[in-house]
Structure formats: C-alpha cells, structure tokens
Design a protein around this motif. Structure first.
Motif, PDB file in Angstrom:
ATOM      1  N   ALA A 182      -8.572  30.836  24.875  1.00 42.67           N
ATOM      2  CA  ALA A 182      -9.969  30.902  25.308  1.00 42.67           C
ATOM      3  C   ALA A 182     -10.815  31.646  24.287  1.00 42.67           C
ATOM      4  CB  ALA A 182     -10.058  31.602  26.661  1.00 42.67           C
ATOM      5  N   ALA A 183     -12.068  31.214  24.144  1.00 40.52           N
ATOM      6  CA  ALA A 183     -13.035  31.979  23.359  1.00 40.52           C
ATOM      7  C   ALA A 183     -13.547  33.088  24.263  1.00 40.52           C
ATOM      8  CB  ALA A 183     -14.174  31.077  22.890  1.00 40.52           C
ATOM      9  N   ALA A 232     -11.199  22.833  17.960  1.00 37.55           N
ATOM     10  CA  ALA A 232     -11.972  23.793  18.741  1.00 37.55           C
ATOM     11  C   ALA A 232     -11.294  25.149  18.849  1.00 37.55           C
ATOM     12  CB  ALA A 232     -12.224  23.228  20.142  1.00 37.55           C
ATOM     13  N   LEU A 233      -9.979  25.192  18.645  1.00 39.93           N
ATOM     14  CA  LEU A 233      -9.250  26.446  18.792  1.00 39.93           C
ATOM     15  C   LEU A 233      -9.240  27.279  17.512  1.00 39.93           C
ATOM     16  CD1 LEU A 233      -6.144  25.057  20.716  1.00 39.93           C
ATOM     17  CD2 LEU A 233      -8.254  25.983  21.667  1.00 39.93           C
ATOM     18  N   ALA A 272      -8.950  31.525  16.942  1.00 40.93           N
ATOM     19  CA  ALA A 272      -7.712  32.022  16.328  1.00 40.93           C
ATOM     20  C   ALA A 272      -8.024  32.884  15.105  1.00 40.93           C
ATOM     21  CB  ALA A 272      -6.815  30.848  15.936  1.00 40.93           C
ATOM     22  N   ILE A 273      -9.019  32.487  14.322  1.00 40.24           N
ATOM     23  CA  ILE A 273      -9.406  33.277  13.142  1.00 40.24           C
ATOM     24  C   ILE A 273      -9.973  34.628  13.587  1.00 40.24           C
ATOM     25  CG2 ILE A 273     -11.028  33.393  11.214  1.00 40.24           C
ATOM     26  CD1 ILE A 273     -10.720  30.392  10.880  1.00 40.24           C
ATOM     27  N   ALA A 274     -10.827  34.605  14.598  1.00 42.55           N
ATOM     28  CA  ALA A 274     -11.404  35.855  15.094  1.00 42.55           C
ATOM     29  C   ALA A 274     -10.319  36.777  15.638  1.00 42.55           C
ATOM     30  CB  ALA A 274     -12.440  35.550  16.173  1.00 42.55           C
ATOM     31  N   ALA A 275      -9.381  36.218  16.391  1.00 40.15           N
ATOM     32  CA  ALA A 275      -8.308  37.032  16.968  1.00 40.15           C
ATOM     33  C   ALA A 275      -7.442  37.645  15.880  1.00 40.15           C
ATOM     34  CB  ALA A 275      -7.458  36.177  17.910  1.00 40.15           C
ATOM     35  N   VAL A 315      -5.585  20.057  10.856  1.00 44.03           N
ATOM     36  CA  VAL A 315      -6.992  20.330  11.193  1.00 44.03           C
ATOM     37  C   VAL A 315      -7.800  20.479   9.898  1.00 44.03           C
ATOM     38  CG1 VAL A 315      -6.637  21.351  13.484  1.00 44.03           C
ATOM     39  CG2 VAL A 315      -6.325  22.777  11.450  1.00 44.03           C
ATOM     40  N   ILE A 316      -7.436  19.707   8.901  1.00 45.27           N
ATOM     41  CA  ILE A 316      -7.908  19.972   7.540  1.00 45.27           C
ATOM     42  C   ILE A 316      -9.409  19.739   7.371  1.00 45.27           C
ATOM     43  CG2 ILE A 316      -7.420  17.653   6.620  1.00 45.27           C
ATOM     44  CD1 ILE A 316      -6.273  19.210   4.124  1.00 45.27           C
TER      45      ILE A 316
END
Length: 522
Positions: A134-135, A222-223, A227-230, A264-265
């Motif tokens: 989840a965001a 969308a994920l 994931a980068i922020a986490a 996801v390139i």
C-alpha cells in the motif's frame, strides 16, 4: 506460579519480537514532541496503539493474530517478508503449522477487500512470502518529524566473490563518475551480487546511506514508487505525485539501487531519468537484462567468468588460474567438505565450465549436483535438459532457483515474434551469421526478401540487447551465438511446437547451399 511465570516470559518475548518489527512510523525524530502509531492507506487507518483497523472510520473486525500479521507486514512496507519471519514474530517461541499463517492471510485479504489474484494492499510473492504494497502515510495530525523511519539494511554481502575484482574496481569508478549506471547481462551472471557488493563497498561515499529496492518481487508499475520510498525509509501519500518522491531524496547524498528492472523497465526508465535529472546528489545503480535506455544512463555490461581452453594441460594448478574453475570448485567444496580437485578430473571440470559458458548461477547449480553424481556423471548430464531443472538455494528468488526459471523469466518478457526467433535460432551450435539467422527464422520462403527479413534483423538486435544472444567480432566479421544453456532451453521450447521440422529443413538447406571454400557459416 510456574504457569504465570512462563506466561509472562512468553508475553515479554512476543513484545520483544514485535518491537523488532516495530512500525517505522513510530520512530520519531529526537527533536520532536509527539509520535504517531497511525498508518493511513486507501480508506483504512491502522493503529498500533489501539490495536485497531478502521475503514472510513468504522471498525473492521479482525482477530488479534491477523492484526499482528498486518503490523509486521506494514512495518516492512514494500519489502518481501518470508513466511518463516512472520511466524517467528506472530508466534514467538511456538511451533505452528503453515496453515495457521495462511488462515490469517486469507482473513486479512477479506478485511482489506483483496483477492489472491488482485492484491491491492497485500501481495503474495511465490516461493518467498508476502509484501505489504500500500502507498501508506502517517496520520495527518502527527508532527512532520514523526514520519522519519529506519532505513532498511542492504542485503548481506556474498560470503566470497570470485573472479570479479577488476569488474568491481571498474564499476565503482564508473558509478562514482557517472552517477547513473546500469549493470546489464544474461540471467545468472551475477548482476545483483555485484550491485550488493558495490553498495557495501561505496557506503563511505554516500553519507545519507544506500537504498536497495528489489523490484523483482513486484508485479506491476504502480508498486514501484512505494517500494522506492520504503527502501529510503519513507512512505508515500495516497495521492502520490512525483514531487513526493523527489522530496524524499532532495539534498540527500544517497545511492539508490534498483534491482531486476526488466519486467517494469518502461516505468523504471522514465522514473529513474526524472530522479537523475532533478536530484544532483542522488546516484542510481540499476540491474537489468537490458539497458533502460534513459537519459543520463551509462551501461556496464557483465561478462562470464574465464573458462580454460580445451587444450589446457591436465593440471589442477593451471586450471585454478581460471575464475570459472575457481568458482566451481569453491561451490563444490561448500556442498562437499574436503573435496579436492585432482589432475584426473581437471579436464572434466574445464568441460563443465565451458558448457555452462562461465555463468556463475549455472556453475553453482552444477556444483550442487557433484555430491550426488560426482564430477564425471555431472559432466555427462550436461548434454541433456537435466541442467535446466537442477535446483539451487531455497532462499534465492524463485526466478533464480533453477536455470529453467531464470530463462522462463526472460522468455516470458519477450513478445511472440521475439520468442519465435529465439526458438528457431537455437538450432545453431556455436557461431552463426545474420544471413544464417534469416534463412532459419523465416519459415515462409516467399517472405525472405520482404517484411520477414527486416523483422528478423530487428528482432535479432533486440535479443542481443536483452542479453539472450551474444555478438562477437571475428576475423570473418560479426557473428552471433547463444549461450549453450540458452540454446538448450530454446530447443526444449521448439520441441513443444510444430516448427521443429521446418526449422531443421531450413537449417539443412542453408548449410547445403552455402558455397564451399567461402567464409565459415559458424
């Protein structure tokens, strides 16, 4: 009294384990006065302090164990949490069946409105565990500093890295000089291993840390931002915009590692390009089976470990000078204590390394068979399809547990015309020319001078860029070649179609019509 004492110990142990997975949102900056245990995602509010899940302000009925599972997953937002880890946290010190965890996961999916196929908030990563995707954002009433979180650690560095000392030095200098580097190579060549090593080795150059993002576990574009922020120790609001991600990295001298970008390139290329251009202090290291083709990117290609030539004298000392042999023997010794290479087995080990093209994953999987089959029989089994199914580390990502899975991952990312050409050119053993590829891959003779010819030329270039076909400059001009394992995989695919006879016919006709005394076909 004894029962009460053991109960208190049990509760304390449970509390300690849960604190290890404590929600990152509860970690406030020392200078702030307040903290928040609330986490908002979509219409939901999750409160650790109240042990409560709400949807649009209304209580969502959920059992205590299911809540514990949700707390543990939310604390590792964007990361895969294994079933074993979840079990240790939710049932500390207790042996439980896997079915118990599955039961509570089903309850969570029902409460969150998810399904096993459409995981908006909770994703199952086959063979590995679960991921809360989840965001999420903390309570809007919490002080800004209360959103600071603990940055996840880099994966552990590999016990021993063999044969890539010069590669590490070159890649390190390129990354520090260019800021945006993509490690590109075929399946199993060690892109992730090198990226993790670079992350550890270069920590001193990045005072704000290294963020490692494992994209291979994600099943959609969308994920990726969450994931980068986490990975950087933050969460994103529900109404995410690029500005939110830029704010996380602004004025921070960090290294962002984006691992396994190929599925996801397109999305990652666009996002990485924007991060690179807007954040002059941020460095980006990506790993992929093909380049991102983004502005500012520099491509660093990885090559197989060095293999001994067939003419090498049967001396173990001479063979161990080659990194592929050294790596293979190291992996055999990890599976069979006391193993020593003999002069008698040296030619066979050289043959194994050449058949596996010096690819570390293939060598590791083959080394794991030696305790069961011995060197001679392992070498013999490489002539069949068995090598594709040999299993490796249980803890490896599912796509890297067998050679077949590693190649399946790449094969499924191709479009159907690319798959067809890859299958058909797998009939070539060794090098082949562009004309040979066209002759074999175009099954309809009438189209060889028209659209199909141009299509094969374009597709062959795509397969080279995706690390499935190797290009070599020879004295006779450009030649192409499939790694032997890829060729065996392609043959297994073509055998499952009705093309095998036509491809074999085209191959025989091309070889027959090739002028004698001319340049070699292969």
């Amino acid at each position: 009294m004894c029962q009460l004492y053991f109960r208190e110990c049990y509760l304390k142990l449970q509390e300690d384990n849960m604190m290890a997975f404590a929600s990152p949102l509860a970690v406030a900056h020392p200078g702030n006065q307040g903290t928040s245990d609330d986490l908002h995602f979509g219409p939901f509010r999750l409160s650790r302090a109240e042990r409560r899940l709400e949807r649009d302000g209304k209580l969502v009925p959920l059992g205590g164990r299911a809540l514990d599972v949700l707390f543990a997953l939310a604390a590792r937002c964007g990361q895969v949490v294994s079933k074993a880890e979840l079990t240790r946290v939710v049932w500390p010190g207790v042996i439980v069946e896997e079915g118990n965890l599955r039961f509570h996961i089903v309850a969570l999916r029902k409460a969150l409105g998810d399904s096993a196929q459409d995981g908006r908030y909770l994703t199952t990563v086959a063979g590995r565990g679960y991921c809360f995707t989840a965001a999420a954002t903390p309570s809007p009433n919490a002080p800004l500093g209360a959103t600071a979180v603990q940055v996840p650690q880099l994966p552990l560095r590999t016990r021993r890295v063999i044969g890539i000392d010069a590669t590490v030095v070159d890649a390190s200098s390129e990354l520090l000089a260019r800021r945006f580097l993509t490690l590109v190579g075929p399946p199993g060549i060690g892109k992730t291993t090198l990226a993790v090593k670079l992350g550890h080795d270069l920590l001193e150059y990045f005072p704000d840390g290294v963020a490692f993002v494992e994209l291979g576990a994600l099943n959609g574009d969308a994920l990726v931002p969450a994931a980068i922020a986490a990975a950087a120790g933050h969460s994103l609001p529900v109404d995410y915009r690029l500005e939110h991600l830029l704010a996380i990295f602004r004025d921070r001298r960090m290294l962002l590692i984006l691992d396994s970008c190929e599925h996801v390139i397109d999305f990652v290329a666009d996002l990485a390009e924007k991060l690179f251009s807007c954040l002059p202090e941020l460095s980006i290291l990506a790993t992929s089976r093909e380049s991102l083709r983004a502005e500012g990117e520099h491509v660093f290609r990885l090559f197989p470990l060095a293999c001994p030539p067939p003419t090498l004298p049967p001396s173990k000392e001479a063979a161990l000078c080659y990194s592929a042999v050294e790596f293979f023997i190291d992996r055999v010794q990890a599976n069979q204590l006391g193993f020593q290479l003999s002069d008698e087995d040296t030619p066979l080990v050289g043959e194994i390394c050449r058949k596996l093209d010096g690819i570390p994953l293939a060598l590791e999987l083959a080394a794991g068979r030696v305790p069961a089959y011995g060197i001679r029989q392992t070498a013999a089994l490489l002539n069949g399809h068995f090598r594709l199914l040999w299993e490796g580390r249980r803890t490896a990502p599912l796509r890297l547990q067998t050679l077949s899975a590693a190649l399946d991952w790449s094969y499924e990312l191709l479009n159907e015309p690319e798959r067809a050409v890859l299958r058909r050119i797998s009939i070539f053993v060794g090098y082949f020319t562009l004309d040979a590829a066209i002759a074999v891959a175009c099954l309809d003779n009438s189209d060889r001078d028209n659209s199909d010819r141009h299509s094969v030329v374009r597709i062959l270039a795509n397969l080279v860029s995706k690390s499935l076909v190797a290009l070599h400059e020879t004295p006779h001009g450009v030649r192409y070649r499939l790694l032997d394992t890829t060729r065996v995989y392609g043959l297994s695919k073509i055998e499952a179609t009705d093309e095998a006879r036509a491809v074999a016919y085209n191959h025989a006709r091309f070889c027959y019509s090739y002028p004698s005394g001319g340049e070699p076909v292969y």
